[in-house]
Design a protein around this motif. Sequence first.
Motif, PDB file in Angstrom:
ATOM      1  N   ARG A 124       3.134  -0.062  48.940  1.00 32.39           N
ATOM      2  CA  ARG A 124       3.809   1.242  49.016  1.00 32.39           C
ATOM      3  C   ARG A 124       4.375   1.512  50.410  1.00 32.39           C
ATOM      4  NH1 ARG A 124      -0.573   3.475  46.370  1.00 32.39           N
ATOM      5  NH2 ARG A 124      -1.408   4.117  48.378  1.00 32.39           N
ATOM      6  N   ASP A 125       3.524   1.336  51.455  1.00 30.21           N
ATOM      7  CA  ASP A 125       3.886   1.828  52.799  1.00 30.21           C
ATOM      8  C   ASP A 125       3.831   0.762  53.885  1.00 30.21           C
ATOM      9  OD1 ASP A 125       4.115   4.449  51.807  1.00 30.21           O
ATOM     10  OD2 ASP A 125       1.952   4.739  51.945  1.00 30.21           O
ATOM     11  N   GLY A 126       3.814  -0.512  53.550  1.00 23.40           N
ATOM     12  CA  GLY A 126       3.809  -1.566  54.567  1.00 23.40           C
ATOM     13  C   GLY A 126       2.551  -1.533  55.439  1.00 23.40           C
ATOM     14  N   THR A 127       2.741  -1.868  56.729  1.00 22.25           N
ATOM     15  CA  THR A 127       1.585  -1.953  57.636  1.00 22.25           C
ATOM     16  C   THR A 127       0.861  -0.616  57.771  1.00 22.25           C
ATOM     17  OG1 THR A 127       3.020  -3.419  58.871  1.00 22.25           O
ATOM     18  CG2 THR A 127       0.886  -2.932  59.855  1.00 22.25           C
ATOM     19  N   ASN A 128       1.628   0.477  57.783  1.00 21.20           N
ATOM     20  CA  ASN A 128       0.991   1.800  57.867  1.00 21.20           C
ATOM     21  C   ASN A 128       0.053   2.027  56.688  1.00 21.20           C
ATOM     22  OD1 ASN A 128       2.391   2.266  60.156  1.00 21.20           O
ATOM     23  ND2 ASN A 128       3.531   4.051  59.399  1.00 21.20           N
TER      24      ASN A 128
END
Length: 383
Positions: free
Chosen positions: A347-351
């Motif tokens: 959904r939000d990559g590394t974050n």
Amino acid sequence: MAPLAPYACSDQESRGRHHAEPSPRFRNEFQRDRDRILHSSAFRRLEYKTQVFINHEGDLFRTRLTHTLEVAQIARTIARALGLHEDLTEAICLAHDLGHTPFGHAGQDQLNHCMKPYGGFEHNLQSLRVVDHLEQKYANFDGLNLTFETREGILKHCSRDNAQRLGAVGERFLHAQQPSLEAQLANLADEVAYNNHDVDDGLRSGLITIEQLLEVDYFRERYESVARDHAKLEARRQKYEVVRRMITGHVSDIICTTQEQLDQTKPTTLDEVKNQPKAIVRFSATIAEQNRELKRFLFQHLYRHYKVHRMTTKAKEVIRKQFDAYIDDPRLLPDKYQQRVREAEERDGTNGRARAIADYIAGMTDRYAIAEHRRLFDPLSTA
Ligand code: MG
């Protein structure tokens, strides 16, 4: 419940829940919120999370659970005296620390530091995240699906960016509005509870002494009044009697000062409460100043005591090392959390990856965090 004042929140006029549900038959909406919070896993974990003293240091010190119960009890007394919604007040109080990390403020500070590149970590926002998303026990939705009023009350403070992201519960921060009186009360009751129980716990631990505390006006006045009433009182009872009078003094002051504010501003609707330039629930100017002095004392002599500092330094290390290990290699996580990390990353990559790891760490109790640390880093420990 006592009759509601016109400026109180009304369960019948609640702005409702994210997922529509039929109203409960034998409870009002805020009672249902309170019960859902009480039955949550995050609530039970509060028992093994640090308030000031690390959980295993002694059986008599406050934990987040007993702290939370004291906050709720103090706030309910005040809510009833002022005609506020006692059930809503209680629900907000019981949920206010659900997002706290293990190891008290040291844990929160460290996790925030680790999360800096990924949007930061704030326990207050995390409490909302727990009740909105992380509890997974209902068939039809994630989270507890609480009413708007309870959720708004949990969100004590929040940045502009987060306020925009959070939708309706964040709106008041964008319009510089006050929260409901029930939320204002929960906030102040938190302060009453910790300032007074930290004096009690601090004295019990021996890290602070009566002699030191006598330099604090609010403490000294009550200490002298106990001495006048009871010439020969054993030390333990004397301490309890002083702390008891300190709490009563704070509670009475909030009730009287807030009632005066209500008489002056005469809010007849919730909107009028929200549009006040300052919070209506407050201490008198004298007690507020004395309270600041008490807080300064506790900060200097208790929270910064070298023995507390040693524990918190170790605790920070436990959090930091685990966070770094998981972010480098999420396969070290238990299966269920690997799954959550994968989904969040999609959904939000590394974050997203970091946020799911922060959720896992924030949810730990002190003892779970220490055990997990051992399992991860002690070569002789079994996984
Ligand atoms: Mg608290």
